[in-house]
Every structure is written in C-alpha cells, then in structure tokens.
Design a protein around this motif. Structure first.
Motif, PDB file in Angstrom:
ATOM      1  N   LEU A 118      38.101  29.601  34.085  1.00  0.00           N
ATOM      2  CA  LEU A 118      37.935  30.785  33.261  1.00  0.00           C
ATOM      3  C   LEU A 118      37.157  30.430  31.996  1.00  0.00           C
ATOM      4  N   PRO A 119      35.919  30.886  31.857  1.00  0.00           N
ATOM      5  CA  PRO A 119      35.092  30.506  30.716  1.00  0.00           C
ATOM      6  C   PRO A 119      35.435  31.286  29.460  1.00  0.00           C
ATOM      7  N   VAL A 120      36.627  31.067  28.927  1.00  0.00           N
ATOM      8  CA  VAL A 120      37.032  31.670  27.670  1.00  0.00           C
ATOM      9  C   VAL A 120      37.013  30.596  26.588  1.00  0.00           C
ATOM     10  N   ALA A 121      37.087  31.059  25.332  1.00  0.00           N
ATOM     11  CA  ALA A 121      37.006  30.123  24.219  1.00  0.00           C
ATOM     12  C   ALA A 121      38.195  29.164  24.207  1.00  0.00           C
ATOM     13  N   ASP A 122      39.365  29.632  24.704  1.00  0.00           N
ATOM     14  CA  ASP A 122      40.500  28.735  24.896  1.00  0.00           C
ATOM     15  C   ASP A 122      41.265  29.220  26.117  1.00  0.00           C
ATOM     16  N   ALA A 123      42.392  28.592  26.419  1.00  0.00           N
ATOM     17  CA  ALA A 123      43.140  28.958  27.620  1.00  0.00           C
ATOM     18  C   ALA A 123      44.028  30.172  27.364  1.00  0.00           C
ATOM     19  N   ALA A 124      43.455  31.243  26.785  1.00  0.00           N
ATOM     20  CA  ALA A 124      44.230  32.437  26.447  1.00  0.00           C
ATOM     21  C   ALA A 124      44.663  33.200  27.681  1.00  0.00           C
ATOM     22  N   VAL A 125      43.912  33.104  28.785  1.00  0.00           N
ATOM     23  CA  VAL A 125      44.274  33.757  30.042  1.00  0.00           C
ATOM     24  C   VAL A 125      44.906  32.718  30.966  1.00  0.00           C
ATOM     25  N   VAL A 126      46.143  32.970  31.383  1.00  0.00           N
ATOM     26  CA  VAL A 126      46.861  32.035  32.232  1.00  0.00           C
ATOM     27  C   VAL A 126      46.683  32.397  33.698  1.00  0.00           C
ATOM     28  N   TRP A 127      46.813  33.688  34.039  1.00  0.00           N
ATOM     29  CA  TRP A 127      46.621  34.158  35.412  1.00  0.00           C
ATOM     30  C   TRP A 127      45.483  35.158  35.424  1.00  0.00           C
ATOM     31  N   GLY A 128      44.593  34.997  36.393  1.00  0.00           N
ATOM     32  CA  GLY A 128      43.610  36.038  36.641  1.00  0.00           C
ATOM     33  C   GLY A 128      42.332  35.901  35.840  1.00  0.00           C
ATOM     34  N   PRO A 129      41.617  37.064  35.755  1.00  0.00           N
ATOM     35  CA  PRO A 129      42.057  38.388  36.201  1.00  0.00           C
ATOM     36  C   PRO A 129      41.990  38.539  37.713  1.00  0.00           C
ATOM     37  N   TYR A 130      42.777  39.512  38.225  1.00  0.00           N
ATOM     38  CA  TYR A 130      42.764  39.836  39.646  1.00  0.00           C
ATOM     39  C   TYR A 130      42.994  41.334  39.809  1.00  0.00           C
ATOM     40  N   VAL A 131      42.642  41.850  40.984  1.00  0.00           N
ATOM     41  CA  VAL A 131      42.621  43.290  41.220  1.00  0.00           C
ATOM     42  C   VAL A 131      43.577  43.632  42.356  1.00  0.00           C
ATOM     43  N   THR A 132      44.370  44.702  42.172  1.00  0.00           N
ATOM     44  CA  THR A 132      45.213  45.262  43.230  1.00  0.00           C
ATOM     45  C   THR A 132      45.044  46.781  43.211  1.00  0.00           C
ATOM     46  N   ASN A 133      45.682  47.458  44.182  1.00  0.00           N
ATOM     47  CA  ASN A 133      45.760  48.929  44.174  1.00  0.00           C
ATOM     48  C   ASN A 133      44.409  49.640  44.268  1.00  0.00           C
ATOM     49  N   THR A 134      43.416  49.009  44.861  1.00  0.00           N
ATOM     50  CA  THR A 134      42.099  49.641  44.931  1.00  0.00           C
ATOM     51  C   THR A 134      42.112  50.822  45.909  1.00  0.00           C
ATOM     52  N   THR A 135      41.387  51.887  45.546  1.00  0.00           N
ATOM     53  CA  THR A 135      41.136  53.036  46.414  1.00  0.00           C
ATOM     54  C   THR A 135      39.636  53.307  46.369  1.00  0.00           C
ATOM     55  N   GLY A 136      39.241  54.510  46.766  1.00  0.00           N
ATOM     56  CA  GLY A 136      37.838  54.877  46.648  1.00  0.00           C
ATOM     57  C   GLY A 136      37.422  55.162  45.226  1.00  0.00           C
ATOM     58  N   ASN A 137      38.395  55.509  44.346  1.00  0.00           N
ATOM     59  CA  ASN A 137      38.009  55.895  42.980  1.00  0.00           C
ATOM     60  C   ASN A 137      38.862  55.270  41.880  1.00  0.00           C
ATOM     61  N   SER A 138      39.664  54.251  42.202  1.00  0.00           N
ATOM     62  CA  SER A 138      40.481  53.614  41.168  1.00  0.00           C
ATOM     63  C   SER A 138      40.868  52.201  41.575  1.00  0.00           C
ATOM     64  N   THR A 139      41.335  51.435  40.609  1.00  0.00           N
ATOM     65  CA  THR A 139      41.877  50.101  40.865  1.00  0.00           C
ATOM     66  C   THR A 139      42.727  49.690  39.674  1.00  0.00           C
ATOM     67  N   VAL A 152      43.412  46.272  37.240  1.00  0.00           N
ATOM     68  CA  VAL A 152      43.049  44.913  36.851  1.00  0.00           C
ATOM     69  C   VAL A 152      44.236  44.284  36.127  1.00  0.00           C
ATOM     70  N   THR A 153      44.618  43.074  36.545  1.00  0.00           N
ATOM     71  CA  THR A 153      45.798  42.400  36.003  1.00  0.00           C
ATOM     72  C   THR A 153      45.432  41.003  35.511  1.00  0.00           C
ATOM     73  N   TRP A 154      46.064  40.574  34.446  1.00  0.00           N
ATOM     74  CA  TRP A 154      45.980  39.189  33.990  1.00  0.00           C
ATOM     75  C   TRP A 154      47.213  38.873  33.153  1.00  0.00           C
ATOM     76  N   LYS A 155      47.474  37.588  32.975  1.00  0.00           N
ATOM     77  CA  LYS A 155      48.565  37.139  32.122  1.00  0.00           C
ATOM     78  C   LYS A 155      47.966  36.337  30.982  1.00  0.00           C
ATOM     79  N   SER A 156      48.392  36.651  29.763  1.00  0.00           N
ATOM     80  CA  SER A 156      47.876  35.966  28.580  1.00  0.00           C
ATOM     81  C   SER A 156      48.966  35.129  27.925  1.00  0.00           C
TER      82      SER A 156
END
Length: 394
Positions: free
Chosen positions: A12-33, A35-39
């Motif tokens: 994860l190319p962030v300035a520090d390890a602020a994001v622990v999990w993800g990001p990742y995507v669930t619940n996708t449909t034709g017009n929505s989704t 986005v989840t991450w853990k900080s």
C-alpha cells in the motif's frame, strides 16, 4: 507482526502504514458497491472514485471505529471504476472494480487460505495462489469459500497477502468455522453469514453451514428454497462444509448438510455448489448438480480416503490452486487451475501459469452465450436492518 507491517508498507503506497486492511470491495451490483478498509488511527477518511476516463467524486467515511465501510451509489452498470482511500495528504494507490452488467464474465473460487504456524505462513502458501489469481484478466468477482484465517490475529496477514487480488475486484465471502463469530464476519465484510446476489445471467447464493447456524437452520433453509426460485438461467451456491468429501476425518462428507440442502439444490436447478473445509480439490455429481470442494488455497493438506462417496469424478490432494468460472446465460465452464504441487515433507514445485487439471462445462448440452440482466444482492430481512436491506436490493 513486524514482517506483516513491512509487507503492508510495500503493498500500500501510503505515507505510513495508516491502512492495515484493504481497501477491498464487497456488495457490488450494477449501480453500487461498498469500499472497506481498516485504519490504525482515528482520522477523517474518504474514498475517491471515478469511471475510467471520467470525473472523480469523493465520499467521506462516517465510520467511528477502525473499520470503514463506504457505500458508493449511482454507478453505471458494466463499468470499470478506479478508486483510492485516503486521509489528509495520504492516499493508497489506485484500485479498481467493475460493476455488474449484461453478458458473459469470469469469476474465481478458492478458499481455506489459513496458515499452519510455525510450519508455514499465509505468505508462503496462500501467497502463491493469490499471486496467480491477481494475474488473471478481467475477474468480475472472487468467491472465498471460507477459513480465511486460523486465529483472529491472522486477519492482518490475510489482507496483506490477498491485497493484490482484492484491490482490483469484488470479494464474495463465505463464513468458515475458523473465521470467528457472525459479528466478526459482518464487521469485516459488511454482510451477514448468508445472502445472495445476481450478476448478469448468474444467481449466487451464499449459505452459513457452521455449527452455530443449526440453532435456526429451519429459517435459513426456508429462505434458501425461496431464494432459489430466481428466474435466472444459471445458479451457483457456496458454503463452507462439503456435503460430499473423501476426507478421512469426515468420511463421505457432511451428511447433515447433505440431508438438509442437497434435495433443494437439485430441485431448484443449481448448476454448481462450491465448498471447502476439506483441504484438497474434489469434484462430485449428484442429483444433476456439480459439487466442488475447493479447499486448496494454502491451508495444510488433508489425507483423503481411497474409497470415494458415490458421484466422485475428480480430485487432487497435494495441489494448491483455484477454480476459474466462466459464465454465460447458456453455460458455466469450470476449470481447476493448479498453482503448485506440495510434497508430504513440504517441498513446493510451481506449476506453469494457467495449468488446468480438471474442467467441465455445465450443463452438458450447453450452447454458446448471449446476455442477461444487471444484478442485485439479497440479504435475509431477519439478518439486517431495513435501511441496509433496501440499499443492497437496489
């Protein structure tokens, strides 16, 4: 944990390890989704997203805890979106997902990715499978058949290892017996332990086969029968415990699950059922439905009995791999892709990329594709509040 932090910093190319999990995507449909991450830290987080070549939009996260779930709506069907998450001047690299639409598509099924420490980590086994899946082109979604982890502290490692896969597709999670409580599952994936959704011509049903589910199995089974009344031409089902298996510890498979669901699956015209729990690859046919055990994502391999349950067609015991699923309105092609062979003493030999060791087209008399409608996720009303349910049904 220090090694995991270093790996996360690379992924994860962030300035520090602020994001622990993800990001990742669930619940996708034709017009929505979603986005989840853990900080690591409390901060004002946001998601930037845009259709490829289009205008960028920003949605703030309203989450108070470390796990953020941000709903994106008003999306265009069958469209690839770029997204990233950030806080202040820090952002992750660009990720992407594709909304569901008409026509043929490819998805991936794999599972049982947990480590066996101190003998090997997820990086050493699951990492090999994740790397090959990440190299697959145009994957609409990935079904994980459960047992993401062995213990709760392994979630950090799972998301680090699976990062290259999860950042560019939609994850469809199945609850395994090692994955914690229903509350943990919902917190991680923003989903209850059983639900369903449509993607083009395919109806996908995810069930909870864990011990806890039997306290109210009557409700889940009634929901299953109703859910499989879907008019879509192709149907698959996923749950963790296999109703057919030659695992020596559970000869024949999970007979309670077999008695509870298999007749319904056959009567409802389900093309294929995916499970895991037995750490191997096996394929059976019963009642006109194909049953695949896909527990070869990195967990320690299990010994299989020479005597197989009725309906056995194929199997591989010491092979890491995943199943590629190619869906059209007229057919489903299943291809077991071998990633590596592992000897009894742990020696790993990589297979050439794209090595298919078992394949079947369903149904047997299938013809080539046209196309079918944009999909939706369906979550049982008893398991979610009304607002969340109406959101998932859009």
């Amino acid at each position: 944990m220090a090694a995991v932090a270093v790996l996360l910093a690379l992924l994860l190319p962030v300035a520090d390890a602020a994001v622990v999990w993800g990001p990742y995507v669930t619940n996708t449909t034709g017009n929505s989704t979603v986005v989840t991450w853990k900080s690591i830290e409390e901060a004002e987080w946001w998601v930037d997203y845009a259709p490829e070549g289009g205008e960028t939009y920003r949605i703030p996260s309203s989450g108070a805890g470390p796990i953020h779930h941000v709903l994106l709506t008003g999306l265009t069907p069958a469209t690839t979106y770029r997204y990233r998450v950030g806080t202040g001047n820090e952002t992750t690299g660009d990720c992407r997902f594709r909304t569901f639409g008409d026509g043929a598509f490819t998805c991936i099924v794999y599972g049982d990715t947990r480590a066996q420490k101190p003998f090997f980590t997820q990086t050493e086994r699951h990492g090999l499978v994740a790397e090959r899946i990440a190299a697959e082109a145009d994957i609409l979604f990935v079904v994980h058949t459960g047992d993401f982890v062995c213990e709760e502290e392994e979630w950090d490692e799972f998301f680090a290892v699976a990062g290259p896969v999860l950042r560019n597709t939609t994850l469809v999670p199945v609850a395994g017996n090692h994955d914690g409580s229903t509350e943990t599952f919902s917190a991680v994936f923003d989903l209850p332990p059983y639900y369903s959704f449509d993607a083009g011509s395919l109806h996908v049903t995810v069930l909870d086969s864990n011990d806890r589910a039997w306290a109210d199995m009557v409700t889940q089974t009634a929901w299953l029968e109703s859910d499989l009344a879907s008019p879509l031409p192709r149907k698959i089902v996923a749950f963790h415990h296999p109703p057919f298996s030659s695992d020596r510890k559970h000869p024949g498979g999970d007979r309670a699950i077999r008695a509870e669901w298999c007749d319904i699956l056959s009567r409802s015209g389900v093309d294929a059922v995916f499970s895991a729990h037995t750490h191997a690859y096996e394929r059976y046919r019963a009642g006109g439905t194909e049953y695949l055990v896909v527990g070869c994502g990195g967990a320690p391999f299990y010994a299989l009995a020479e005597e197989k349950p009725e309906g056995y067609l194929a199997g591989h015991r010491q092979t890491l791999g995943y199943v590629r699923v190619i869906v059209s309105p007229e057919s489903i092609d299943l291809e077991m892709v071998a990633v590596a062979e592992v000897t009894e003493d742990g020696e790993v030999t990589m297979c050439p990329a794209g090595t298919v060791i078992d394949a079947v087209r369903l149904p047997a008399d299938a013809a080539p594709p046209p196309e079918a409608p944009v999909g939706r996720w369906v979550v049982p009303a008893a398991l979610l509040g009304g607002a969340a349910l109406s959101r998932l049904r859009r």
